[in-house]
Structure formats: structure tokens, C-alpha cells
Scaffold this motif. Sequence first.
Motif, PDB file in Angstrom:
ATOM      1  N   ALA A  11       0.730  -1.190   0.039  1.00 33.19           N
ATOM      2  CA  ALA A  11       0.107  -0.039  -0.058  1.00 33.19           C
ATOM      3  C   ALA A  11       0.902   1.167  -0.080  1.00 33.19           C
ATOM      4  CB  ALA A  11      -1.008   0.093   1.080  1.00 33.19           C
ATOM      5  N   GLY A  12       0.167   2.160  -0.060  1.00 33.97           N
ATOM      6  CA  GLY A  12       0.620   3.742   0.273  1.00 33.97           C
ATOM      7  C   GLY A  12       0.975   4.108   1.462  1.00 33.97           C
ATOM      8  N   SER A  13       1.981   4.965   1.645  1.00 34.48           N
ATOM      9  CA  SER A  13       2.341   5.729   2.919  1.00 34.48           C
ATOM     10  C   SER A  13       1.589   6.807   3.125  1.00 34.48           C
ATOM     11  CB  SER A  13       3.858   5.883   3.022  1.00 34.48           C
ATOM     12  OG  SER A  13       4.033   6.811   4.074  1.00 34.48           O
ATOM     13  N   ASP A  14       0.876   7.000   4.186  1.00 34.38           N
ATOM     14  CA  ASP A  14       0.122   8.227   4.637  1.00 34.38           C
ATOM     15  C   ASP A  14       0.931   9.007   5.750  1.00 34.38           C
ATOM     16  OD1 ASP A  14      -1.455  10.209   5.912  1.00 34.38           O
ATOM     17  OD2 ASP A  14      -2.966   8.841   6.571  1.00 34.38           O
ATOM     18  N   ILE A  21       0.033   2.362   4.820  1.00 32.68           N
ATOM     19  CA  ILE A  21       0.834   1.254   5.607  1.00 32.68           C
ATOM     20  C   ILE A  21       0.771   1.677   7.174  1.00 32.68           C
ATOM     21  CG2 ILE A  21       3.254   0.800   6.081  1.00 32.68           C
ATOM     22  CD1 ILE A  21       2.468  -0.268   3.392  1.00 32.68           C
ATOM     23  N   GLN A  22       0.840   2.950   7.400  1.00 28.93           N
ATOM     24  CA  GLN A  22       0.744   3.206   9.004  1.00 28.93           C
ATOM     25  C   GLN A  22      -0.328   2.664   9.609  1.00 28.93           C
ATOM     26  OE1 GLN A  22       1.603   5.329   6.468  1.00 28.93           O
ATOM     27  NE2 GLN A  22       3.443   6.333   6.974  1.00 28.93           N
ATOM     28  N   LYS A  78      -2.587  -7.922   2.560  1.00 26.73           N
ATOM     29  CA  LYS A  78      -3.746  -7.061   2.466  1.00 26.73           C
ATOM     30  C   LYS A  78      -3.173  -6.072   1.523  1.00 26.73           C
ATOM     31  CE  LYS A  78      -5.981  -3.153   4.530  1.00 26.73           C
ATOM     32  NZ  LYS A  78      -5.465  -2.008   3.553  1.00 26.73           N
ATOM     33  N   THR A  79      -3.980  -5.427   0.452  1.00 30.21           N
ATOM     34  CA  THR A  79      -3.593  -4.219  -0.506  1.00 30.21           C
ATOM     35  C   THR A  79      -4.364  -3.036  -0.082  1.00 30.21           C
ATOM     36  OG1 THR A  79      -4.919  -4.637  -2.152  1.00 30.21           O
ATOM     37  CG2 THR A  79      -3.289  -5.981  -2.392  1.00 30.21           C
ATOM     38  N   GLY A  80      -3.626  -1.853  -0.148  1.00 27.06           N
ATOM     39  CA  GLY A  80      -4.249  -0.694  -0.181  1.00 27.06           C
ATOM     40  C   GLY A  80      -3.915   0.260  -1.275  1.00 27.06           C
ATOM     41  N   MET A  81      -3.665   1.462  -1.192  1.00 26.67           N
ATOM     42  CA  MET A  81      -3.518   2.412  -2.349  1.00 26.67           C
ATOM     43  C   MET A  81      -2.489   1.647  -3.276  1.00 26.67           C
ATOM     44  SD  MET A  81      -2.423   6.364  -2.663  1.00 26.67           S
ATOM     45  CE  MET A  81      -3.668   7.000  -3.179  1.00 26.67           C
ATOM     46  N   LEU A  82      -2.828   1.385  -4.311  1.00 26.55           N
ATOM     47  CA  LEU A  82      -1.890   0.954  -5.366  1.00 26.55           C
ATOM     48  C   LEU A  82      -1.602   1.711  -6.845  1.00 26.55           C
ATOM     49  CD1 LEU A  82      -3.135  -3.031  -5.877  1.00 26.55           C
ATOM     50  CD2 LEU A  82      -1.322  -2.037  -4.147  1.00 26.55           C
TER      51      LEU A  82
END
Length: 183
Positions: A11-14, A21-22, A78-82
Motif C-alpha cells: 500500500a501507500g504511505s500516509d 501502511i501506517q 492486504k492491499t491498499g493504495m496501488l
Amino acid sequence: MNPIPCVLTIAGSDSGGGAGIQADLKTFVTLGVHGMSALTCTTAQNTCGVKSIHALPLEHINDQIEMVTQDMGVQAIKTGMLLNQNIIKTVGQHLAQWNMIPLIIDPVMVSRTGAKLLDQAAITAYGQLWPLARLVTPNIYEAQILSGLNIYTLQDMKEAALRIQALGPQAVLVKGGALAKFR
């Protein structure tokens, strides 16, 4: 003694720490699993909005995924922002190899505030991932995009989930935190 399960988030980092990811890693700790990560992009954001998003190079995304999976094993993903079509395709190539590992897809397409984060090509590219997923967890905005329905009620959420499930995932959970905004 059972080893602690290892879960990979892709995923992406916020930078604000409230999502991405956080948030995934915080959740993993709470659930008692060892969290591993592969970053797809970084954001410059806070609680008021997103200033910029930077995609990481595909080779680096591949390297991250290969390194953690070769060493520690993965019991769930788990996936998030791709972020874009190329990242979705790259991640999809890895996921297709691990069809026995439970996969949860959070299709980060629209922020909680309704801001669209992906273009149509990226949304279409998700089609290769749906059949691999044990669970897909769109928010209401994403569920509207994926189902083609306007969502105003709990019944609309259920119908959207059924339509999304018809795309291939085993199960769908439409997150309804924004439902009050639609009433």
C-alpha cells in the motif's frame, strides 16, 4: 509454540499516519500478527487533505515484495493504495502466484472525503485482482464506482456488495462510514 503469523501490506504511505501502511501496521500489532510492508507510493498529507502523491518505481516495489516473501513467509496479504495501472499490474503478477494465501483488497480509489485518487485505467486494472481476493473492502464511494449504483441506504450497500462480488471476489464488505453524508 506457534510462530506469530506474518501479514504483508502492499500500500501507500500516509505521512499523516491515519491511513495507508501506517494504519495497517498499527492494526496488525493490535491483532497480534507480524506486519511486513511493501510501499507503492508516498503521500504528503495531513488531516485536511493530500498535497501530493509520488509513485515508487516498479522495480523497487517488486524488490520489496520479493525480499519480505523470500525471508519470512506470508500467511495473509492486504492491499491498499496501488495508485496506478502499472502498479496494479505489477502487484497482480505477484498475487497471482500466491492464490492459496488469503488476500484482502482495500481498493483505495476514493478518499473518505470523496476525492477520486485513481484514473479510469487504474480502476479497470483492478479487474485482474478481484478473482484473487478472499475479501474486498470498498468504502461507499468506491462501491458506487464498482457497482454502478448510487448508494443511499443499507439495502443499496447490500446490493452494491452483491454486484461487486459478481466481479470475482469471495466476499465484499462495503464500509459505510460515509453513509450519513448520503442521506
